[in-house]
Design an enzyme around this catalytic site. Structure first.
Site, PDB file in Angstrom:
ATOM      1  NE  ARG A 189     -10.703   8.643  -3.725  1.00 21.20           N
ATOM      2  CZ  ARG A 189     -11.138   7.816  -2.652  1.00 21.20           C
ATOM      3  NH1 ARG A 189     -10.185   7.143  -2.079  1.00 21.20           N
ATOM      4  NH2 ARG A 189     -12.273   8.077  -2.058  1.00 21.20           N
ATOM      5  CE1 TYR A 231     -12.759  -8.352   0.385  1.00 21.54           C
ATOM      6  CE2 TYR A 231     -10.977  -9.551  -0.420  1.00 21.54           C
ATOM      7  CZ  TYR A 231     -11.453  -8.422   0.092  1.00 21.54           C
ATOM      8  OH  TYR A 231     -10.405  -7.293   0.510  1.00 21.54           O
ATOM      9  NE  ARG A 286      -9.160   7.928   2.005  1.00 16.45           N
ATOM     10  CZ  ARG A 286      -9.486   9.232   1.469  1.00 16.45           C
ATOM     11  NH1 ARG A 286      -8.712  10.078   1.574  1.00 16.45           N
ATOM     12  NH2 ARG A 286     -10.769   9.174   0.943  1.00 16.45           N
ATOM     13  NE  ARG A 303      -4.131  -1.669   2.355  1.00 17.68           N
ATOM     14  CZ  ARG A 303      -5.070  -2.091   1.647  1.00 17.68           C
ATOM     15  NH1 ARG A 303      -5.467  -1.484   0.586  1.00 17.68           N
ATOM     16  NH2 ARG A 303      -5.722  -3.071   2.034  1.00 17.68           N
ATOM     17  CG  ASP A 346      -9.870  -3.556  -3.806  1.00 17.70           C
ATOM     18  OD1 ASP A 346      -9.398  -2.892  -2.788  1.00 17.70           O
ATOM     19  OD2 ASP A 346     -10.567  -4.349  -3.777  1.00 17.70           O
TER      20      ASP A 346
END
Lengths: 339, 339
Positions: B36, B147, B27, B23, B72
């Site tokens: 974003r 998932y 963010r 990652r 993702d």
């Protein structure tokens, strides 16, 4: 008196493998749910008659070899000056978290007879009724510190780590205070009649070996050293803690509980004669019965008949678990190991 | 071209230890947050120019030795017939979970050029710009199945376990379909120019060794076997997976990523010459700088200078991580290992 658990925790041979379950009293039981229609969780914990009644349920219904007092890891915290609110579906919430050494002034020493008389009274009541050993429990210093610093359950444990990285000494003081409090709490429970003292380090798996050794081990070792005076066997359990097994052993408990991920055979090899408790994945209680029993057998085979094994789950019983499946595990363990 | 990562993944000696971060784009970066404000996450992933730009950010700002395509784990699922919604603060949500073998009919084979052209185009764009290797990634069969069955992130993974206990064959078919889909996905990414193929098994730690061997290993092994044809080095990473390390090795990746709990020295002993990637606890990026750097040094010492080490975190970078701390880790790793 059924003393099979005590003999297993002493590493002695037993006529069969003793079995009990973490969270063996709770929502999955019809009788407990009926009681909860009339009382809140804190009401049950703080009312000795009710706590004793709930503690007895699995002993009566499942045939387990131990009772564990119905309480919560946070039960003694208000006595230490920390207000805790139990929020449905979220667990314990601490409105004013402890974020630095300045907040330590808010903690006061636990005086069990003043602060948790209801726990001691429940133990006294239970000792008149029980014919199996009674386990009393407390949170380990690191796990309780996590509650206090995070303000409740956490996903990333970032606040507690931030505290220990930035002020290791202040963090050590927090853990010492908690170790002292829990030593007093467990000693008082032993004096009231508890036969086994268990320490839950539910969140310790978040620490690396280096950090456990430096930040959690000293206070935890002090806690177990204090408990020696009671003469009661001690049990120490962590989750996600395979990497910490040897270090948790160094903390000085009489026996270690292992989570479902930690292979039982591996743990027994590493711990020598130290008794081990575990480690069925609680999700297996939702499996078809033949598969559930095959998994029970596989765990017993991992133990290879060595003395010093207590059968348990690798984590607490899940909500919605069918009671008949839990009973089937008790019967299987007893039957397969000689009862 | 900086090929230090590729040489480390081949187990060869390198002029210094390569470093990148799971990652590493996201963010915590000011530039990403600015982007974003104008685009949603799915917009960035599905727009090759934007995905490439975000992928490049950490290479430009941090000096890492690899780029990893910004995408993702669920990115290829819509192409297989599964609608996924990204819910802010909750992650991917699958409105119609797969709960039994009857639901398998809803899955269709992935055709990368038709289903994920934007991923392939982003890779082609990046290959023109990058002077470090580009990592493409996909979810492992078990984690993607989790998932699909749970309908999103889960705390207890009870539904996926229920499925595999009650219908092991149906579950095996689900994992096979996912392995085929991810093999096609990763092969197409390799053909488009990706240099390294990484498989994330984020939730595999939920399985015991017995269950991993029986339920997850076969399909995972098939996936890695399929990837052999690409000639690209493969990397396999799981979290909470110390107990599975040897079994994950048997799945056949070229290198293994380890979480922060798994001791690096322990992993290297067990894996022989197989390269290992990891494993700084991402929380350390919030520690005072001297403590952060001491922890970086401790991890490098655990590796004892052996070839085949890729420095990384034990988990993804956390939101709020200070960028300067991440840069400091890159510099320290390079400096300490010879650059």
């Amino acid at each position: 008196m059924n003393d099979v658990l005590l003999r297993a925790l002493a590493g002695e041979p037993t006529p069969y493998t003793p079995v009990w379950f973490m969270r063996q009293a709770g929502r999955y039981q019809a009788e407990y749910r009926r009681l909860r229609e009339r009382y809140t969780l804190p009401e049950i914990v703080r009312e000795p008659e009710l706590a004793a009644r709930v503690t007895l349920l699995p002993v009566q219904n499942l045939g387990v070899d131990a009772a564990i007092l119905f309480a919560d890891l946070t039960t003694p915290l208000p006595g230490m000056g920390v207000a805790v609110e139990l929020v449905e579906g979220k667990g314990p919430v601490i409105g004013q978290p402890i974020r630095s050494r300045d907040d330590l002034g808010r903690l006061r020493p636990l005086e069990p007879e003043r602060d948790v008389p209801f726990v001691l009274e429940a133990i006294r009541l239970l000792k008149k009724e029980l014919d199996v050993p009674l386990i009393a429990f407390a949170g380990a210093p690191f796990t309780l510190a996590s509650y206090l610093v995070e303000g409740g359950a956490s996903r990333r444990y970032l606040e507690v780590k931030r505290f220990l990285y930035h002020d290791p000494e202040g963090f050590a003081r927090l853990l010492e205070r908690l170790a002292e409090g829990m030593a007093a709490y467990l000693k008082a429970q032993a004096a009231a009649g508890a036969d086994v003292l268990m320490v839950f380090d539910s969140w310790v798996g978040q620490l690396t070996r280096r950090d456990y050794r430096r930040h959690a081990l000293p206070a935890t070792r002090r806690l177990f050293a204090e408990l020696e005076a009671t003469g009661r066997p001690t049990l120490y359990f962590g989750t996600g803690a395979m990497h910490l097994l040897e270090l948790m052993h160094q903390a000085g408990p009489r026996a270690l509980g292992i989570d479902a991920a930690t292979p039982l055979a591996w743990a027994r090899e590493r711990l020598g004669a130290t008794p081990v408790q575990g480690n069925l994945d609680p999700a297996y209680l939702f499996a078809p019965k033949p598969r559930l029993l095959a998994e029970v057998d596989a765990i017993l085979e991992e133990n290879m008949g060595r003395p010093g094994h207590v059968f348990n789950l690798g984590h607490g019983i899940l909500p919605g678990t069918p009671e008949a499946q839990v009973r089937a595990v008790v019967e299987r363990v007893h039957e397969r190991t000689g009862a």
